[in-house]
Design an enzyme around this catalytic site. Structure first.
Site: not given
Ligand code: ARG
Length: 248
Positions: A49, A91, A183, A185-186
């Site tokens: 994503h 993902d 931020g 993510s990944g």
């Molecule tokens: N989707 C988020 C990103 O793009 C990461 C979210 C992780 N959320 C959480 N509650 N652990 O950075």
């Protein structure tokens, strides 16, 4: 929705976390948008994503988001063919770099788990990144990390209305307060396997950040191992997370 003060609830890394990558849209830390991990000198693992493009850059080997060298992404190995944007299933994506990283004490490859590794519920994981320190907060300048326990598939499914597939792994405290956030993510979710830390998950999604009753959700790396291995080159991966996770 409650918010908390810090990744959420974490601490500032005292030295570089050697496999932690910052992805950015320009050659500057201000353009940070996602995390990633180093698989080998030319290969980075991140979340599908994050939608990385070849015009993007990575930075690795520093605590400060504003330091370090940017290396351009030369190739995007498309998201895992089974990536589902609606359900967030699988993902995960892989990037190749235009110039190989020089591996050393500050830049290292992450260790991958063995195919059958199943982190036990309650065992401590570490996740890290330059993501916001609270929901809708700002990105910290310095790399943050936090320890969170593995949550069972059944309780995670109960929290998320059966949205947790076998390709996801959840981690977080029942009370919330510590989590990854936007931020991050990944980036990595590490768990100890046979005395060394291995990559068990890739930061993916969650409801809020650190909210009571809503653990963080990560792409489960063992479910992706074959695809990951098929995307790596011939290079032998000398992962060194076995030496100990210096920041925990
Ligand atoms: N989707 C988020 C990103 O793009 C990461 C979210 C992780 N959320 C959480 N509650 N652990 O950075």
């Amino acid at each position: 929705m409650s918010t908390y003060d810090r990744i959420v609830g974490g601490a500032t890394a005292t030295s570089a976390i050697p496999w932690q990558v910052s992805l950015r849209q320009c050659q500057h830390g201000a353009c940070h948008f996602c995390g990633g991990t180093v698989l080998d000198s030319k290969t980075i693992l991140t979340a599908a994503h994050c939608k990385v493009q070849t015009s993007h850059y990575i930075m690795v080997g520093k605590v400060s988001r504003m330091e370090g060298q940017n290396v351009q992404v030369s190739k995007v190995i498309n998201p895992n063919p089974n990536w589902n944007e609606n359900t967030m299933d699988n993902d995960i994506m892989i990037l190749k770099l235009s110039t190989p990283l020089t591996l050393g004490s500050d830049v290292q490859a992450i260790c991958l788990p063995s195919a059958t590794f199943e982190p036990s519920v309650g065992s401590t994981c570490f996740t890290s990144g330059w993501g916001t320190t609270k929901e809708n907060g700002e990105l910290p300048t310095n790399l943050q990390y936090v320890g969170v326990p593995v949550v069972s598939q059944s309780s995670c499914n109960a929290a998320y209305n059966n949205g947790i597939t076998a390709n996801m792994i959840c981690a977080g405290f029942a009370a919330g307060g510590k989590d990854s956030c936007q931020g991050d993510s990944g980036g990595p979710l590490l768990v100890e396997q046979d005395g060394r830390y291995v990559l068990a998950g890739v930061t993916s999604w969650g409801y809020g950040c650190g909210d009571y009753g809503y653990p963080g959700v990560y792409a489960r790396v063992t479910a992706q191992l074959e695809w990951i291995m098929s995307s790596l080159g011939e290079e032998e991966i000398a992962c060194e997370a076995g030496i100990g996770f210096r920041h925990c």
